[in-house]
Design a protein around this motif. Sequence first.
Motif, short mmCIF file in Angstrom:
data_model
loop_
_atom_site.label_atom_id
_atom_site.label_comp_id
_atom_site.label_asym_id
_atom_site.label_seq_id
_atom_site.Cartn_x
_atom_site.Cartn_y
_atom_site.Cartn_z
N ASP A 234 -5.88 -5.26 -8.88
CA ASP A 234 -5.65 -5.17 -7.50
C ASP A 234 -7.01 -4.54 -6.99
O ASP A 234 -6.96 -3.39 -6.94
CB ASP A 234 -4.36 -4.65 -6.69
CG ASP A 234 -4.39 -4.73 -5.34
OD1 ASP A 234 -5.65 -4.64 -4.59
OD2 ASP A 234 -3.30 -4.53 -4.70
N ASP B 27 2.97 -5.19 -7.71
CA ASP B 27 2.82 -6.59 -7.28
C ASP B 27 1.98 -7.21 -8.37
O ASP B 27 2.19 -8.52 -8.47
CB ASP B 27 1.85 -6.55 -6.07
CG ASP B 27 2.63 -6.22 -4.86
OD1 ASP B 27 3.99 -6.38 -4.64
OD2 ASP B 27 1.88 -5.42 -3.89
N ARG B 28 0.91 -6.56 -9.31
CA ARG B 28 0.45 -7.28 -10.23
C ARG B 28 0.86 -7.25 -11.49
O ARG B 28 0.41 -7.87 -12.63
CB ARG B 28 -1.17 -6.92 -10.26
CG ARG B 28 -2.04 -7.04 -8.95
CD ARG B 28 -2.22 -8.53 -8.39
NE ARG B 28 -3.04 -8.87 -7.54
CZ ARG B 28 -4.34 -9.14 -7.21
NH1 ARG B 28 -4.95 -9.01 -8.48
NH2 ARG B 28 -4.93 -8.95 -6.18
N SER C 154 -0.42 -1.41 -9.91
CA SER C 154 0.04 -2.26 -8.77
C SER C 154 1.36 -2.98 -9.20
O SER C 154 1.30 -3.57 -10.17
CB SER C 154 -1.02 -3.34 -8.45
OG SER C 154 -0.52 -4.43 -7.80
N ARG D 38 0.79 -1.18 -0.07
CA ARG D 38 0.05 0.06 0.04
C ARG D 38 0.82 1.37 -0.03
O ARG D 38 0.38 2.33 0.38
CB ARG D 38 -0.71 -0.01 1.07
CG ARG D 38 -1.82 -0.87 1.00
CD ARG D 38 -2.94 -0.63 -0.05
NE ARG D 38 -4.10 -1.60 -0.37
CZ ARG D 38 -3.97 -2.70 -1.12
NH1 ARG D 38 -2.80 -2.66 -1.79
NH2 ARG D 38 -4.87 -3.58 -1.39
N GLU E 54 -8.83 -4.29 -4.26
CA GLU E 54 -8.84 -3.64 -3.06
C GLU E 54 -8.19 -2.32 -3.20
O GLU E 54 -8.57 -1.31 -2.77
CB GLU E 54 -8.24 -4.66 -2.05
CG GLU E 54 -8.13 -3.91 -0.61
CD GLU E 54 -7.37 -5.03 0.48
OE1 GLU E 54 -7.41 -4.29 1.77
OE2 GLU E 54 -7.11 -6.05 0.17
#
Length: 452
Positions: free
Chosen positions: A419, A410-411, A408, A374, A421
Amino acid sequence: MDVIPSIDLLQGNAVRLTRGEFRMITKYGSPEEVLDALEVEEGARLHVVDLEGARSGRPVETEIVRKLAKRNLRLQVGGGIRSIRDARTWLDCGAQRIVIGTAAAESPNFLLQLIDSFGVDRIIPAVDVRDGTVRVDGWQRNASASLPAILGRLQSLGLKEILVTDIASDGALGGPSFSLYRELRAITTLRVIASGGVASVGDIVSLARLGNVSGCVIGKALLDKRLSLTEAMARARTPNSIPERVIPCLDVRNGRVVKGTNFGNMRDSGDPVECADRYEKEGADELVILDVSATDEGRRTALEIVRRVAESIFIPLTVGGGVRSVDDFRALLRAGADRVAINTAAVANPQLIADCAREFGVQAVVLSCDVKGREAMVRSGKESTGIDAVDWCRRAEALGAGEILLTSVDRDGTNAGFDLELLRSVSGSVKIGVIASGGAGRLEDFRDAIER
């Protein structure tokens, strides 16, 4: 589609329960003061639930409903209706329509009596659903019939509209159950008033576009000031005024398009102009070019590439990478960019956002926010900032950013889906547009990003 503000009444107060739990109550004060704060206009629909009435089986908050009716509102009231007398009580208090919950699912004969007594247009059956199963008696037990059977029975009685609440979404501000409302479209012609989970203007627009949704009930998002009622109503009237866009992103390094995973393991993917041409022909609404090595190498974005791409396409072009000053921003616009994305330099000097917005207009300024976990990242995802991404996006909006490109880390490149969320956290915290980036691999991923 009608936007219908909602207040739940308990012991004389406007309250909200989370997921129907009486032990999870938020109090908002006097119902009339709440309506004044929400700026509910005369003639608007208002959804009112007498919670104690629903629990005890008889109308309780009658005096408050009488006061609300004097404000010239189109009241639809539910709670405690177990007999013809109970229904008449609410109508005598000034309700235009009565909302029937448990009886709609479990007592078809009683529902028919209500229709015979007051007319089909004054009855709104309400169905509460959890995991595809209708729940009754304050969500305490399963209904005896299936959802399709209940809907078929209601439709056969000549009813036109039904209030459907997704229990898991109610009060959670996690977005409506779009999949549920799409399923209803396939099994009934009843118009649906959607209830539960609405948290953003995007939720309202997506509901309005479903076709079978005639209204949406909004409670907590209005009461918590996550949404403006005026803005919500305006967007519901024009749901297609700002259509969703499909925007390919070309990461460019040393004059070539590259693609990788999690901002690493880059591989060559072709010439920027050829890729841009192909995307435009395939129907892209816009295009983004990010020079992913410009910041690390301490140079400006390669202007010649921008010129070549801008000359070859007619769709809007956003360009980012290596922008450190108002002059850098200006140079990209002159090279053919319609908008310019800023990331690393904006974190180092947030005033740059305000300066560019003042010089070129907010519509030209895009905050490029790369997020890991985040946390906002800079230098093409290589360096952490310690800054919360949602807080940073909110601040950038206040400084003058006109849109956010939210990626993101991470994605990125995983094809695992956006992502959601992260996307909902940011889009629910700002009023400007948010472009989702990182992780798309299926058509359903785009739908999820738009609707959830």
